[in-house]
Design a protein around this motif. Sequence first.
Motif, PDB file in Angstrom:
ATOM      1  N   UNK A 105      11.489   1.483  13.119  1.00  0.00           N
ATOM      2  CA  UNK A 105      11.997   2.297  12.009  1.00  0.00           C
ATOM      3  C   UNK A 105      13.350   1.822  11.479  1.00  0.00           C
ATOM      4  N   UNK A 106      13.387   1.543  10.186  1.00  0.00           N
ATOM      5  CA  UNK A 106      14.632   1.140   9.547  1.00  0.00           C
ATOM      6  C   UNK A 106      15.155  -0.207  10.003  1.00  0.00           C
ATOM      7  N   UNK A 107      14.290  -1.024  10.564  1.00  0.00           N
ATOM      8  CA  UNK A 107      14.751  -2.280  11.173  1.00  0.00           C
ATOM      9  C   UNK A 107      14.131  -3.498  10.486  1.00  0.00           C
ATOM     10  N   UNK A 108      14.854  -4.602  10.604  1.00  0.00           N
ATOM     11  CA  UNK A 108      14.327  -5.913  10.239  1.00  0.00           C
ATOM     12  C   UNK A 108      13.936  -6.639  11.521  1.00  0.00           C
ATOM     13  N   UNK A 121      -0.987  -8.416  13.673  1.00  0.00           N
ATOM     14  CA  UNK A 121      -1.656  -7.541  12.712  1.00  0.00           C
ATOM     15  C   UNK A 121      -0.599  -6.578  12.189  1.00  0.00           C
ATOM     16  N   UNK A 122      -0.270  -6.677  10.902  1.00  0.00           N
ATOM     17  CA  UNK A 122       0.846  -5.902  10.341  1.00  0.00           C
ATOM     18  C   UNK A 122       0.359  -4.758   9.455  1.00  0.00           C
ATOM     19  N   UNK A 123       0.981  -3.617   9.636  1.00  0.00           N
ATOM     20  CA  UNK A 123       0.685  -2.430   8.831  1.00  0.00           C
ATOM     21  C   UNK A 123       1.982  -1.881   8.243  1.00  0.00           C
ATOM     22  N   UNK A 124       1.827  -1.021   7.227  1.00  0.00           N
ATOM     23  CA  UNK A 124       2.929  -0.182   6.765  1.00  0.00           C
ATOM     24  C   UNK A 124       2.428   1.223   6.557  1.00  0.00           C
ATOM     25  N   UNK A 161       3.558 -22.429  18.187  1.00  0.00           N
ATOM     26  CA  UNK A 161       4.939 -22.916  18.221  1.00  0.00           C
ATOM     27  C   UNK A 161       5.322 -23.684  16.961  1.00  0.00           C
ATOM     28  N   UNK A 162       4.347 -24.230  16.267  1.00  0.00           N
ATOM     29  CA  UNK A 162       4.648 -24.980  15.058  1.00  0.00           C
ATOM     30  C   UNK A 162       4.663 -24.119  13.793  1.00  0.00           C
ATOM     31  N   UNK A 163       4.392 -22.828  13.948  1.00  0.00           N
ATOM     32  CA  UNK A 163       4.433 -21.918  12.800  1.00  0.00           C
ATOM     33  C   UNK A 163       5.863 -21.478  12.547  1.00  0.00           C
ATOM     34  N   UNK A 164       6.140 -21.104  11.313  1.00  0.00           N
ATOM     35  CA  UNK A 164       7.410 -20.453  11.011  1.00  0.00           C
ATOM     36  C   UNK A 164       7.400 -19.051  11.588  1.00  0.00           C
ATOM     37  N   UNK A 165       8.550 -18.353  11.480  1.00  0.00           N
ATOM     38  CA  UNK A 165       8.605 -17.003  12.038  1.00  0.00           C
ATOM     39  C   UNK A 165       7.791 -15.998  11.236  1.00  0.00           C
ATOM     40  N   UNK A 166       7.367 -14.952  11.910  1.00  0.00           N
ATOM     41  CA  UNK A 166       6.736 -13.789  11.283  1.00  0.00           C
ATOM     42  C   UNK A 166       7.840 -12.761  11.045  1.00  0.00           C
ATOM     43  N   UNK A 167       7.964 -12.294   9.798  1.00  0.00           N
ATOM     44  CA  UNK A 167       9.075 -11.411   9.436  1.00  0.00           C
ATOM     45  C   UNK A 167       8.607  -9.971   9.238  1.00  0.00           C
ATOM     46  N   UNK A 168       9.502  -9.039   9.497  1.00  0.00           N
ATOM     47  CA  UNK A 168       9.251  -7.651   9.136  1.00  0.00           C
ATOM     48  C   UNK A 168      10.532  -7.065   8.564  1.00  0.00           C
ATOM     49  N   UNK A 170      12.304  -3.059   6.878  1.00  0.00           N
ATOM     50  CA  UNK A 170      12.090  -1.610   6.963  1.00  0.00           C
ATOM     51  C   UNK A 170      10.907  -1.127   6.129  1.00  0.00           C
ATOM     52  N   UNK A 171      10.541  -1.888   5.102  1.00  0.00           N
ATOM     53  CA  UNK A 171       9.497  -1.412   4.184  1.00  0.00           C
ATOM     54  C   UNK A 171       8.279  -2.325   4.106  1.00  0.00           C
ATOM     55  N   UNK A 172       8.309  -3.452   4.794  1.00  0.00           N
ATOM     56  CA  UNK A 172       7.206  -4.396   4.674  1.00  0.00           C
ATOM     57  C   UNK A 172       6.844  -4.948   6.050  1.00  0.00           C
ATOM     58  N   UNK A 173       5.553  -4.826   6.402  1.00  0.00           N
ATOM     59  CA  UNK A 173       5.053  -5.339   7.692  1.00  0.00           C
ATOM     60  C   UNK A 173       5.800  -4.720   8.871  1.00  0.00           C
ATOM     61  N   UNK A 174       6.195  -3.443   8.728  1.00  0.00           N
ATOM     62  CA  UNK A 174       7.080  -2.834   9.730  1.00  0.00           C
ATOM     63  C   UNK A 174       6.383  -2.463  11.032  1.00  0.00           C
ATOM     64  N   UNK A 175       5.070  -2.257  10.961  1.00  0.00           N
ATOM     65  CA  UNK A 175       4.327  -1.948  12.182  1.00  0.00           C
ATOM     66  C   UNK A 175       3.464  -3.154  12.536  1.00  0.00           C
ATOM     67  N   UNK A 176       3.379  -3.463  13.827  1.00  0.00           N
ATOM     68  CA  UNK A 176       2.497  -4.570  14.177  1.00  0.00           C
ATOM     69  C   UNK A 176       1.922  -4.437  15.580  1.00  0.00           C
ATOM     70  N   UNK A 177       0.780  -5.085  15.720  1.00  0.00           N
ATOM     71  CA  UNK A 177       0.152  -5.273  17.021  1.00  0.00           C
ATOM     72  C   UNK A 177       0.120  -6.768  17.279  1.00  0.00           C
ATOM     73  N   UNK A 178       0.440  -7.143  18.514  1.00  0.00           N
ATOM     74  CA  UNK A 178       0.533  -8.570  18.839  1.00  0.00           C
ATOM     75  C   UNK A 178      -0.389  -8.862  20.013  1.00  0.00           C
ATOM     76  N   UNK A 179      -1.323  -9.779  19.812  1.00  0.00           N
ATOM     77  CA  UNK A 179      -2.291 -10.148  20.854  1.00  0.00           C
ATOM     78  C   UNK A 179      -2.094 -11.604  21.259  1.00  0.00           C
TER      79      UNK A 179
END
Length: 258
Positions: A105-108, A121-124, A161-168, A170-179
């Motif tokens: 919540x409210x975070x980057x 898997x990102x949700x908002x 490891x060769x991918x760029x970072x995944x960003x989130x 406060x308003x975009x892609x703020x919820x995620x599940x990581x497998x």
Amino acid sequence: MPRDNKSALIQKIAKQAFITFKDCRSASSVDGNVLTDKLNELISLVTSVRAKDLKMMAPKNRPSSGAAEPQSPPVSYMHICETEVFSMGVFLLKTGTSIPLHDHPGMNGMIKVLYGKISVRCFDKLENSLTVPPDFDPQLAPLQTAGVWRSVLRSVAEYSENSGPCLLTPVRDNLHQIDAVDGPAAFLDILAPPYNPDDGRDCHYYKVLHSVTEPGTGAKVDQEQLGEKENEGWLLEIPQPEDFWCGGEPYPGPVVDI
Ligand SMILES: [Fe+2]
């Protein structure tokens, strides 16, 4: 080599994270123009980090080394540093494990894989709906409807490891599940500002009630909700799942001084 090497990449990342996020401790977004240059510099540094920069190695590919065992935590966290501006650490996922769907919540945030592969898997949340999903059975949990959120599935993507970072934000892609995918995985995790329940930033867990795009759910959707809203669904806030908990491991890399 001294562990407190000031030129260590992780030290540069910490310094840049502080510079990037020091003015956005509230619910502001990193999408603002003021922060773009600083954020891009941070993304560039984070993109280049590898496991060896943190004195880490992927576990050997033996069943006993990477797989979750009974009583051992499925996920572990290596704390690197934390200030009022940001926190940074490494999550280690054993083979076949997940970090369940949760919010910031409210975070980057920024995730960078160090070894292995993860699916994110990102949700908002769209709004705190006072209505309930069309097929929600009120007898299941009549008191939980306040914790039901209309939501949108933003993206599903794999990172290595060769991918760029995944960003989130406060308003975009703020919820995620990581497998973890195809074996154990580890990723660097930067959160700004850090979780702080006393300041409204606690971590909540969610269950996907259904997605209108998933076949066979019986979801009834008005015609006008189809099309651009095809990824919308519902999330139910739940307690932390019993099969998920996070242990701790010592961080082996260069000391970060911030
Ligand atoms: Fe997270």
